[in-house]
Design an enzyme around this catalytic site. Structure first.
Site, PDB file in Angstrom:
ATOM      1  N   ASP A   1     -36.047 -31.237   2.567  1.00 51.05           N
ATOM      2  CA  ASP A   1     -37.349 -30.858   3.082  1.00 51.05           C
ATOM      3  C   ASP A   1     -38.286 -30.700   1.876  1.00 51.05           C
ATOM      4  O   ASP A   1     -38.262 -29.684   1.180  1.00 51.05           O
ATOM      5  CB  ASP A   1     -37.243 -29.547   3.864  1.00 51.05           C
ATOM      6  CG  ASP A   1     -38.586 -29.088   4.428  1.00 51.05           C
ATOM      7  OD1 ASP A   1     -39.616 -29.698   4.081  1.00 51.05           O
ATOM      8  OD2 ASP A   1     -38.596 -28.115   5.205  1.00 51.05           O
TER       9      ASP A   1
ATOM     10  N   LYS B   1     -48.285 -31.713   3.707  1.00 42.12           N
ATOM     11  CA  LYS B   1     -49.198 -31.109   2.749  1.00 42.12           C
ATOM     12  C   LYS B   1     -49.906 -32.133   1.861  1.00 42.12           C
ATOM     13  O   LYS B   1     -50.944 -32.665   2.235  1.00 42.12           O
ATOM     14  CB  LYS B   1     -48.467 -30.035   1.925  1.00 42.12           C
ATOM     15  CG  LYS B   1     -47.910 -28.906   2.803  1.00 42.12           C
ATOM     16  CD  LYS B   1     -47.392 -27.751   2.010  1.00 42.12           C
ATOM     17  CE  LYS B   1     -46.753 -26.693   2.903  1.00 42.12           C
ATOM     18  NZ  LYS B   1     -47.687 -26.043   3.841  1.00 42.12           N
TER      19      LYS B   1
ATOM     20  N   TYR C   1     -37.383 -22.363   4.638  1.00 42.49           N
ATOM     21  CA  TYR C   1     -38.238 -22.459   5.822  1.00 42.49           C
ATOM     22  C   TYR C   1     -38.514 -23.924   6.125  1.00 42.49           C
ATOM     23  O   TYR C   1     -38.925 -24.681   5.244  1.00 42.49           O
ATOM     24  CB  TYR C   1     -39.561 -21.724   5.578  1.00 42.49           C
ATOM     25  CG  TYR C   1     -40.507 -21.776   6.756  1.00 42.49           C
ATOM     26  CD1 TYR C   1     -40.232 -21.076   7.921  1.00 42.49           C
ATOM     27  CD2 TYR C   1     -41.669 -22.537   6.697  1.00 42.49           C
ATOM     28  CE1 TYR C   1     -41.088 -21.115   9.010  1.00 42.49           C
ATOM     29  CE2 TYR C   1     -42.549 -22.577   7.780  1.00 42.49           C
ATOM     30  CZ  TYR C   1     -42.252 -21.873   8.925  1.00 42.49           C
ATOM     31  OH  TYR C   1     -43.112 -21.934  10.001  1.00 42.49           O
TER      32      TYR C   1
END
Length: 430
Positions: A239, A267, A144
């Site tokens: 990623d 994050k 994702y």
């Protein structure tokens, strides 16, 4: 457990917010029931609007590696807010955070701050296309990368085919430039690359996927991607929005000894504030506007509050590398405790773990890609989720999400997590 206020808030929210939530997984559609609305959090625990306490194994989907309401991060936020929440202009802290990121991640020579992980991956793909003058991108099933159009693509008729849209609003024109391959299948990647020779701008991958549960790369897989990208002039993008600064100071790329060309972050680098970043080789990053021709901009990019929070958290991690050893130890205690409980109940469910990322899969198959992850009993996971919620443990509301451990989880919390699992299996087998 009284959750009357959460129920009332969810009813109100559905009148004004699509589905009553601002991100789909929060709606509990995969596990049943209604979402819990939270009022505060501290350390290893979150507290809902009715005052119930929950041991948190999501940690805001990863950012709260030092636990909730960390004093060092909070103080940095308060100080930044007093100076002004936003300038819309350069500030000292964005320079200092950029310097710190490049110090901690050797593959990143320059970095551009953005506002989310999705924005980071979208920008990295555009940059790779601009740098290589190619159009196509290869991604992996089950990885994702946010909700950018290029990433909301399902598999076509085979691994060597072009993708097809799997969300309304994504055009077939966008989908045709996104190629897919199974995670951990290097031969299929080579097949896709050969079928699209000279057309692929980038291969983007979560080196440790977190959105099909925690899935680990097979030995030689990431190394094979690096070699293939070198041979074909393809930009390799890691990623690390989830794994960056969570698995090690230098992220998954440090753990596996691979240097990507570009890295996307989020994050943890915001200490809980909205943030994203992408960075990498100087020659590629110099293609970004205003230095280069690839345009990307953002009014709140480098926001002083997010920069201050991120700098405080990363500084602590940089100065205290033993954090990663301690997190690994705690997470392995959970892993070993679960394995003992499974053996006791004569069950063989799969568990994957690396650093402070861990997943329990309700399947007896080894989970190494999206197809094997889909062999899980998702209905049983839903029951397990609800059992944990009723017993004060807050898991991600999906079988296909990694659990994240924080430094605030100690021996008492580990025992509660393991005992709750044991109690659930007793009940479900009884």
């Amino acid at each position: 457990m009284n959750i009357a206020t959460s129920k009332e808030l969810f009813e109100r929210a559905q009148d004004y917010i699509p589905g009553g939530v601002n991100s789909p997984v929060r709606a509990f559609k995969a596990v049943g029931g209604d979402p819990i609305f939270f009022a505060k959090a501290e350390g290893a625990y979150m507290y809902d609007e009715d005052g119930n306490a929950y041991l948190d194994l999501i940690n805001s989907w990863g950012p709260m590696i030092l636990g909730h309401a960390n004093k060092q991060v909070e103080e940095a936020i308060f100080k930044a807010v007093i100076g002004s929440p936003s300038f819309g202009a350069p500030s000292r802290m964005e320079v200092e955070l950029a310097e710190l990121i490049t110090e901690m991640v050797p593959s990143i020579e320059k970095v551009r701050m953005v506002n989310s992980g999705t924005e980071a991956t979208m920008s990295a793909i555009r940059l790779a296309r601009g740098f290589t003058k190619r159009d196509k991108v290869l991604k992996f099933e089950g990885c994702y990368h946010g909700h950018g159009d290029s990433f909301l693509i399902a598999a076509g008729s085979g691994a060597a085919t072009m993708g097809i849209p799997n969300s309304p609003g994504v055009t077939e024109g966008t989908a045709k430039d996104t190629l897919l391959a199974p995670f951990n299948d290097l031969e299929k990647v080579k097949e896709v690359t050969a079928s699209n020779k000279g057309e692929i701008a980038a291969i983007i991958i979560e080196p440790v996927p977190g959105n099909m549960g925690c899935v680990l790369p097979n030995s030689g897989f990431l190394e094979g991607l690096r070699s293939l990208c070198d041979e074909e002039g393809i930009v390799l993008i890691f990623d690390e929005v989830m794994s960056g600064f969570r698995l090690a100071k230098g992220g998954a790329q440090e753990v596996y000894g691979i240097k990507p060309d570009l890295t996307t972050l989020g994050k943890i680098i915001g200490g809980g504030m909205p943030v994203g970043a992408y960075g990498g080789r100087k020659d590629i990053m110099d293609f970004v506007s205003p230095q280069g021709p690839v345009y990307q901009a953002g009014t709140l990019s480098g926001n002083p509050v997010a920069m201050a929070a991120g700098y405080a958290q990363l500084s602590y991690l940089n100065e205290n590398p033993e954090v990663y050893t301690d997190l690994e130890k705690t997470t392995k205690q959970i892993l070993e405790g679960y394995q003992k409980v499974l053996k006791k109940h004569k069950l063989n469910y799969t568990m994957n773990q690396i650093g402070s990322m861990i997943s329990l899969f309700f399947t007896d198959q080894k989970v190494f890609d999206f197809e094997t992850a889909k062999s899980c009993d998702t209905e049983l996971f839903g029951k397990y989720f609800r059992f944990n919620l009723e017993n004060g443990v807050y898991l991600p509301p999906s079988q296909f999400e990694t659990w994240f451990i924080s430094t605030c989880i100690g021996g008492e919390e580990v025992q509660k997590i393991i005992q709750t699992f044991d109690q659930f299996l007793k009940q479900s087998q009884g």
